[in-house]
Design a protein around this motif. Structure first.
Motif, PDB file in Angstrom:
ATOM      1  N   ASP A 210      30.217 -13.666 -10.032  1.00  0.00           N
ATOM      2  CA  ASP A 210      30.716 -13.681 -11.411  1.00  0.00           C
ATOM      3  C   ASP A 210      29.978 -12.640 -12.244  1.00  0.00           C
ATOM      4  O   ASP A 210      29.077 -12.957 -13.016  1.00  0.00           O
ATOM      5  CB  ASP A 210      30.530 -15.077 -12.008  1.00  0.00           C
ATOM      6  N   SER A 211      30.385 -11.381 -12.100  1.00  0.00           N
ATOM      7  CA  SER A 211      29.722 -10.304 -12.827  1.00  0.00           C
ATOM      8  C   SER A 211      30.036 -10.356 -14.325  1.00  0.00           C
ATOM      9  O   SER A 211      29.235  -9.918 -15.148  1.00  0.00           O
ATOM     10  CB  SER A 211      30.151  -8.950 -12.261  1.00  0.00           C
ATOM     11  N   VAL A 212      31.208 -10.900 -14.672  1.00  0.00           N
ATOM     12  CA  VAL A 212      31.580 -11.012 -16.090  1.00  0.00           C
ATOM     13  C   VAL A 212      30.626 -11.966 -16.802  1.00  0.00           C
ATOM     14  O   VAL A 212      30.080 -11.657 -17.867  1.00  0.00           O
ATOM     15  CB  VAL A 212      33.034 -11.491 -16.235  1.00  0.00           C
ATOM     16  N   GLU A 213      30.410 -13.135 -16.214  1.00  0.00           N
ATOM     17  CA  GLU A 213      29.493 -14.110 -16.810  1.00  0.00           C
ATOM     18  C   GLU A 213      28.063 -13.585 -16.800  1.00  0.00           C
ATOM     19  O   GLU A 213      27.286 -13.852 -17.725  1.00  0.00           O
ATOM     20  CB  GLU A 213      29.574 -15.442 -16.052  1.00  0.00           C
ATOM     21  N   GLY A 215      27.214 -10.500 -17.171  1.00  0.00           N
ATOM     22  CA  GLY A 215      27.128  -9.594 -18.314  1.00  0.00           C
ATOM     23  C   GLY A 215      26.987 -10.345 -19.629  1.00  0.00           C
ATOM     24  O   GLY A 215      26.213  -9.952 -20.509  1.00  0.00           O
ATOM     25  N   LYS A 216      27.722 -11.446 -19.752  1.00  0.00           N
ATOM     26  CA  LYS A 216      27.635 -12.258 -20.972  1.00  0.00           C
ATOM     27  C   LYS A 216      26.244 -12.868 -21.122  1.00  0.00           C
ATOM     28  O   LYS A 216      25.677 -12.885 -22.224  1.00  0.00           O
ATOM     29  CB  LYS A 216      28.688 -13.361 -20.940  1.00  0.00           C
ATOM     30  N   SER A 244      29.084  -3.990 -11.000  1.00  0.00           N
ATOM     31  CA  SER A 244      30.348  -3.623 -11.647  1.00  0.00           C
ATOM     32  C   SER A 244      30.917  -2.335 -11.074  1.00  0.00           C
ATOM     33  O   SER A 244      32.141  -2.181 -10.954  1.00  0.00           O
ATOM     34  CB  SER A 244      30.133  -3.479 -13.158  1.00  0.00           C
TER      35      SER A 244
END
Length: 320
Positions: A210-213, A215-216, A244
Protein backbone atom coordinates in the motif's frame (compact mmCIF):
# COMPACT_ATOMS: atom_id res chain seq x y z
CA UNK A 1 8.06 -36.44 52.98
CA UNK A 2 5.22 -36.30 50.45
CA UNK A 3 2.63 -37.86 52.78
CA UNK A 4 3.62 -35.62 55.69
CA UNK A 5 3.31 -32.53 53.46
CA UNK A 6 -0.16 -33.63 52.34
CA UNK A 7 -1.27 -34.15 55.94
CA UNK A 8 0.11 -30.74 56.83
CA UNK A 9 -1.75 -29.16 53.91
CA UNK A 10 -5.02 -30.86 54.88
CA UNK A 11 -4.61 -29.59 58.43
CA UNK A 12 -4.16 -26.03 57.18
CA UNK A 13 -7.29 -26.41 55.04
CA UNK A 14 -9.38 -27.44 58.06
CA UNK A 15 -8.07 -24.46 60.02
CA UNK A 16 -8.92 -22.18 57.10
CA UNK A 17 -12.47 -23.52 56.93
CA UNK A 18 -13.00 -22.91 60.63
CA UNK A 19 -11.68 -19.35 60.40
CA UNK A 20 -13.87 -18.53 57.41
CA UNK A 21 -17.11 -19.76 58.96
CA UNK A 22 -17.18 -17.78 62.17
CA UNK A 23 -19.85 -18.53 64.78
CA UNK A 24 -22.94 -17.27 66.55
CA UNK A 25 -21.07 -14.52 68.28
CA UNK A 26 -18.10 -14.04 65.92
CA UNK A 27 -17.55 -12.96 62.35
CA UNK A 28 -15.47 -14.90 59.81
CA UNK A 29 -11.77 -14.24 60.29
CA UNK A 30 -10.82 -13.88 56.64
CA UNK A 31 -7.30 -12.70 57.36
CA UNK A 32 -6.54 -15.88 59.32
CA UNK A 33 -8.30 -18.05 56.72
CA UNK A 34 -6.21 -16.48 53.95
CA UNK A 35 -2.97 -17.18 55.80
CA UNK A 36 -3.92 -20.84 56.39
CA UNK A 37 -4.87 -21.27 52.72
CA UNK A 38 -1.55 -19.75 51.68
CA UNK A 39 0.26 -22.23 53.94
CA UNK A 40 -1.81 -25.10 52.54
CA UNK A 41 -0.80 -24.13 49.02
CA UNK A 42 2.88 -24.16 50.00
CA UNK A 43 2.52 -27.61 51.59
CA UNK A 44 0.73 -29.01 48.54
CA UNK A 45 3.54 -27.67 46.34
CA UNK A 46 6.09 -29.47 48.52
CA UNK A 47 4.12 -32.67 47.97
CA UNK A 48 4.03 -31.91 44.22
CA UNK A 49 0.23 -31.78 44.23
CA UNK A 50 0.21 -28.71 42.03
CA UNK A 51 -3.47 -28.64 41.08
CA UNK A 52 -4.51 -28.65 44.74
CA UNK A 53 -1.92 -25.95 45.44
CA UNK A 54 -3.34 -23.75 42.68
CA UNK A 55 -6.85 -24.23 44.06
CA UNK A 56 -5.67 -23.16 47.53
CA UNK A 57 -4.14 -20.00 46.06
CA UNK A 58 -7.45 -19.15 44.38
CA UNK A 59 -9.34 -19.62 47.66
CA UNK A 60 -6.72 -17.58 49.50
CA UNK A 61 -7.22 -14.80 46.96
CA UNK A 62 -10.96 -14.75 47.64
CA UNK A 63 -10.24 -14.50 51.36
CA UNK A 64 -7.85 -11.60 50.86
CA UNK A 65 -10.48 -9.79 48.80
CA UNK A 66 -12.84 -10.04 51.79
CA UNK A 67 -10.42 -7.93 53.85
CA UNK A 68 -9.59 -5.62 50.95
CA UNK A 69 -6.02 -6.88 50.69
CA UNK A 70 -6.23 -6.61 46.90
CA UNK A 71 -2.50 -6.77 46.16
CA UNK A 72 -2.13 -10.04 48.10
CA UNK A 73 -5.23 -11.38 46.34
CA UNK A 74 -3.66 -10.59 42.96
CA UNK A 75 -0.40 -12.23 44.00
CA UNK A 76 -2.25 -15.43 44.88
CA UNK A 77 -3.83 -15.59 41.41
CA UNK A 78 -0.43 -14.96 39.87
CA UNK A 79 1.00 -17.90 41.84
CA UNK A 80 -1.90 -20.08 40.75
CA UNK A 81 -1.34 -19.11 37.12
CA UNK A 82 2.34 -20.08 37.28
CA UNK A 83 1.44 -23.51 38.67
CA UNK A 84 -1.31 -24.01 36.07
CA UNK A 85 1.10 -23.18 33.27
CA UNK A 86 4.35 -24.87 34.33
CA UNK A 87 3.11 -27.92 36.26
CA UNK A 88 -0.58 -28.60 35.65
CA UNK A 89 -0.13 -27.78 31.93
CA UNK A 90 -3.65 -26.37 31.73
CA UNK A 91 -3.12 -23.35 29.51
CA UNK A 92 -6.74 -22.16 29.57
CA UNK A 93 -6.67 -22.18 33.36
CA UNK A 94 -3.36 -20.31 33.40
CA UNK A 95 -4.67 -17.62 31.03
CA UNK A 96 -7.82 -17.24 33.14
CA UNK A 97 -5.77 -16.88 36.33
CA UNK A 98 -3.37 -14.37 34.77
CA UNK A 99 -6.32 -12.32 33.53
CA UNK A 100 -7.88 -12.32 37.00
CA UNK A 101 -4.55 -11.33 38.55
CA UNK A 102 -4.33 -8.47 36.06
CA UNK A 103 -7.79 -7.20 37.02
CA UNK A 104 -6.91 -7.28 40.71
CA UNK A 105 -3.54 -5.58 40.25
CA UNK A 106 -5.18 -2.84 38.22
CA UNK A 107 -7.97 -2.30 40.74
CA UNK A 108 -5.32 -1.92 43.42
CA UNK A 109 -4.46 1.39 41.78
CA UNK A 110 -0.69 1.53 42.03
CA UNK A 111 0.18 -1.62 40.09
CA UNK A 112 -0.70 -0.82 36.47
CA UNK A 113 2.64 -2.12 35.20
CA UNK A 114 2.08 -5.42 37.01
CA UNK A 115 -1.42 -5.64 35.56
CA UNK A 116 -0.05 -5.23 32.04
CA UNK A 117 2.69 -7.77 32.76
CA UNK A 118 0.04 -10.37 33.72
CA UNK A 119 -1.76 -9.90 30.40
CA UNK A 120 1.52 -10.25 28.54
CA UNK A 121 2.23 -13.51 30.39
CA UNK A 122 -1.17 -14.78 29.28
CA UNK A 123 -0.46 -13.74 25.69
CA UNK A 124 2.87 -15.58 25.63
CA UNK A 125 1.17 -18.80 26.72
CA UNK A 126 -1.40 -18.38 23.96
CA UNK A 127 1.01 -17.59 21.10
CA UNK A 128 1.14 -21.12 19.66
CA UNK A 129 -2.47 -21.93 20.49
CA UNK A 130 -4.78 -19.16 19.25
CA UNK A 131 -3.49 -16.22 17.18
CA UNK A 132 -6.59 -14.05 17.50
CA UNK A 133 -6.78 -14.51 21.26
CA UNK A 134 -3.07 -13.78 21.56
CA UNK A 135 -3.50 -10.48 19.74
CA UNK A 136 -6.42 -9.58 22.03
CA UNK A 137 -4.33 -10.33 25.13
CA UNK A 138 -1.38 -8.27 23.88
CA UNK A 139 -3.78 -5.47 22.99
CA UNK A 140 -5.19 -5.57 26.54
CA UNK A 141 -1.69 -5.34 28.01
CA UNK A 142 -0.77 -2.38 25.81
CA UNK A 143 -4.07 -0.61 26.47
CA UNK A 144 -3.27 -0.70 30.19
CA UNK A 145 0.09 0.97 29.56
CA UNK A 146 -1.56 3.59 27.36
CA UNK A 147 -4.60 4.31 29.54
CA UNK A 148 -2.59 4.50 32.75
CA UNK A 149 -0.04 6.86 31.17
CA UNK A 150 2.70 4.25 31.52
CA UNK A 151 3.49 3.99 27.82
CA UNK A 152 7.25 4.33 28.26
CA UNK A 153 7.24 0.97 30.07
CA UNK A 154 5.34 -0.74 27.26
CA UNK A 155 7.78 -0.10 24.40
CA UNK A 156 9.27 -3.61 24.48
CA UNK A 157 5.80 -5.17 24.69
CA UNK A 158 4.80 -3.16 21.60
CA UNK A 159 7.85 -4.47 19.76
CA UNK A 160 7.16 -8.06 20.79
CA UNK A 161 3.56 -7.75 19.63
CA UNK A 162 4.62 -6.32 16.27
CA UNK A 163 7.17 -9.11 15.77
CA UNK A 164 4.46 -11.65 16.51
CA UNK A 165 2.08 -10.06 14.00
CA UNK A 166 4.76 -9.95 11.29
CA UNK A 167 5.59 -13.60 11.94
CA UNK A 168 1.91 -14.46 11.47
CA UNK A 169 1.64 -12.32 8.32
CA UNK A 170 -0.82 -9.90 9.96
CA UNK A 171 0.75 -6.82 8.36
CA UNK A 172 -2.33 -4.58 8.53
CA UNK A 173 -2.60 -5.05 12.30
CA UNK A 174 1.17 -4.69 12.66
CA UNK A 175 0.91 -1.22 11.11
CA UNK A 176 -1.78 -0.23 13.62
CA UNK A 177 0.36 -1.28 16.58
CA UNK A 178 3.42 0.41 15.07
CA UNK A 179 1.54 3.70 14.72
CA UNK A 180 0.35 3.37 18.32
CA UNK A 181 3.95 2.90 19.39
CA UNK A 182 4.91 6.07 17.51
CA UNK A 183 2.20 7.98 19.37
CA UNK A 184 3.43 6.64 22.72
CA UNK A 185 7.02 7.64 21.94
CA UNK A 186 5.91 11.10 20.89
CA UNK A 187 3.87 11.48 24.09
CA UNK A 188 6.87 10.67 26.31
CA UNK A 189 9.19 12.77 24.08
CA UNK A 190 11.31 9.77 23.06
CA UNK A 191 12.24 11.16 19.63
CA UNK A 192 14.84 8.50 18.92
CA UNK A 193 12.33 5.63 19.21
CA UNK A 194 9.60 7.68 17.53
CA UNK A 195 11.69 8.22 14.39
CA UNK A 196 12.51 4.52 14.19
CA UNK A 197 8.88 3.59 14.75
CA UNK A 198 7.67 5.95 12.02
CA UNK A 199 10.12 4.48 9.52
CA UNK A 200 9.08 0.97 10.57
CA UNK A 201 5.43 1.80 9.89
CA UNK A 202 6.30 2.98 6.37
CA UNK A 203 8.28 -0.20 5.70
CA UNK A 204 5.38 -2.42 6.82
CA UNK A 205 2.91 -0.50 4.64
CA UNK A 206 5.15 -0.88 1.61
CA UNK A 207 5.62 -4.58 2.32
CA UNK A 208 1.82 -4.78 2.47
CA UNK A 209 1.78 -3.21 -0.99
CA UNK A 210 0.00 0.00 0.00
CA UNK A 211 2.27 2.76 -1.28
CA UNK A 212 -0.61 5.27 -1.28
CA UNK A 213 -1.23 4.83 2.44
CA UNK A 214 2.53 4.86 3.03
CA UNK A 215 2.68 8.26 1.36
CA UNK A 216 -0.21 9.53 3.47
CA UNK A 217 1.43 8.28 6.67
CA UNK A 218 4.69 9.91 5.66
CA UNK A 219 2.87 13.24 5.23
CA UNK A 220 1.19 12.73 8.61
CA UNK A 221 4.50 11.96 10.32
CA UNK A 222 5.96 14.97 8.55
CA UNK A 223 3.85 17.26 10.73
CA UNK A 224 6.49 16.67 13.40
CA UNK A 225 9.49 18.87 12.63
CA UNK A 226 11.85 16.67 14.63
CA UNK A 227 10.99 13.72 12.41
CA UNK A 228 11.39 15.62 9.13
CA UNK A 229 14.95 16.51 10.13
CA UNK A 230 15.88 12.91 10.92
CA UNK A 231 17.73 10.40 8.79
CA UNK A 232 14.79 8.02 9.19
CA UNK A 233 12.48 10.54 7.47
CA UNK A 234 14.84 10.87 4.51
CA UNK A 235 15.09 7.09 4.23
CA UNK A 236 11.31 6.70 4.41
CA UNK A 237 10.83 9.26 1.65
CA UNK A 238 13.38 7.52 -0.59
CA UNK A 239 11.73 4.13 0.00
CA UNK A 240 8.28 5.46 -0.92
CA UNK A 241 9.70 7.13 -4.04
CA UNK A 242 11.55 3.99 -5.14
CA UNK A 243 8.42 1.90 -4.62
CA UNK A 244 6.26 4.38 -6.56
CA UNK A 245 8.82 4.41 -9.39
CA UNK A 246 8.89 0.62 -9.46
CA UNK A 247 12.68 0.69 -9.01
CA UNK A 248 13.49 -2.57 -7.22
CA UNK A 249 17.27 -2.10 -7.34
CA UNK A 250 17.04 1.33 -5.74
CA UNK A 251 14.66 0.00 -3.11
CA UNK A 252 17.10 -2.79 -2.21
CA UNK A 253 19.97 -0.30 -1.97
CA UNK A 254 18.00 1.93 0.39
CA UNK A 255 16.91 -1.06 2.48
CA UNK A 256 20.58 -1.88 3.10
CA UNK A 257 21.18 1.55 4.66
CA UNK A 258 22.02 1.57 8.37
CA UNK A 259 18.88 3.55 9.19
CA UNK A 260 16.97 0.40 8.13
CA UNK A 261 19.33 -2.37 9.22
CA UNK A 262 19.55 -0.88 12.73
CA UNK A 263 15.77 -1.19 13.17
CA UNK A 264 14.19 -4.18 14.91
CA UNK A 265 15.42 -7.35 13.19
CA UNK A 266 11.95 -8.34 11.98
CA UNK A 267 11.44 -4.93 10.34
CA UNK A 268 14.88 -4.91 8.70
CA UNK A 269 14.27 -8.41 7.34
CA UNK A 270 10.86 -7.36 6.01
CA UNK A 271 12.39 -4.40 4.19
CA UNK A 272 15.08 -6.59 2.63
CA UNK A 273 12.61 -9.09 1.21
CA UNK A 274 9.97 -6.62 -0.02
CA UNK A 275 9.36 -6.96 -3.74
CA UNK A 276 7.68 -4.27 -5.84
CA UNK A 277 4.98 -5.70 -8.17
CA UNK A 278 5.98 -5.26 -11.83
CA UNK A 279 9.23 -3.58 -10.83
CA UNK A 280 11.89 -2.87 -13.42
CA UNK A 281 15.38 -4.12 -12.72
CA UNK A 282 18.60 -2.76 -14.11
CA UNK A 283 20.15 -5.00 -16.73
CA UNK A 284 23.56 -6.37 -15.68
CA UNK A 285 26.48 -4.95 -17.61
CA UNK A 286 28.21 -7.22 -20.16
CA UNK A 287 31.88 -7.57 -19.26
CA UNK A 288 34.29 -6.28 -21.93
CA UNK A 289 36.56 -8.66 -23.83
CA UNK A 290 40.32 -8.50 -23.14
CA UNK A 291 42.13 -5.89 -25.21
CA UNK A 292 45.57 -6.64 -26.70
CA UNK A 293 48.44 -4.18 -26.73
CA UNK A 294 47.70 -1.56 -29.36
CA UNK A 295 44.07 -1.14 -28.27
CA UNK A 296 42.47 -3.76 -30.54
CA UNK A 297 40.49 -6.83 -29.57
CA UNK A 298 42.56 -9.98 -29.64
CA UNK A 299 40.54 -13.15 -29.85
CA UNK A 300 43.61 -15.27 -29.25
CA UNK A 301 43.88 -13.95 -25.72
CA UNK A 302 46.22 -11.58 -23.90
CA UNK A 303 49.87 -11.81 -24.78
CA UNK A 304 49.32 -13.43 -28.17
CA UNK A 305 50.41 -11.61 -31.35
CA UNK A 306 47.72 -9.78 -33.20
CA UNK A 307 46.45 -11.44 -36.35
CA UNK A 308 47.52 -8.56 -38.61
CA UNK A 309 51.03 -8.61 -37.12
CA UNK A 310 51.66 -12.19 -38.21
CA UNK A 311 54.24 -12.58 -40.98
CA UNK A 312 53.15 -14.60 -43.98
CA UNK A 313 55.68 -17.39 -44.61
CA UNK A 314 55.16 -17.17 -48.39
CA UNK A 315 56.20 -13.50 -48.28
CA UNK A 316 59.40 -14.51 -46.48
CA UNK A 317 60.22 -17.05 -49.15
CA UNK A 318 59.77 -14.41 -51.82
CA UNK A 319 62.25 -12.14 -50.08
CA UNK A 320 64.83 -14.90 -50.13
Amino acid sequence: MESSSIKLAQGFLKDAQKASKGGWFSKPEWDIAAQYLDKAATAFKAARHFEEAADCYVKASDAYVQINAVYLAAKCYENAAVLADTHVKDHDMAITYYSRASDLYRSQGAAADKAAEMMECAAKICEDIDTNRTIQLYDSALSIYENEDRGRFGVETFKRTIRYLLDKGRLSEAVDFQVRLSAVCEHVNNRFEMNKSNLSAIIILLAFGDSVEAGKKLDEFGQDVAFTRSKEAATAERLVQAYSDGDQDEYVRIASDQSVTFLDTAIARLAAKTRIPGARRQEPRVSEKPVAYGGEHNAAGPGAPLANDAVDEDDDDDLL
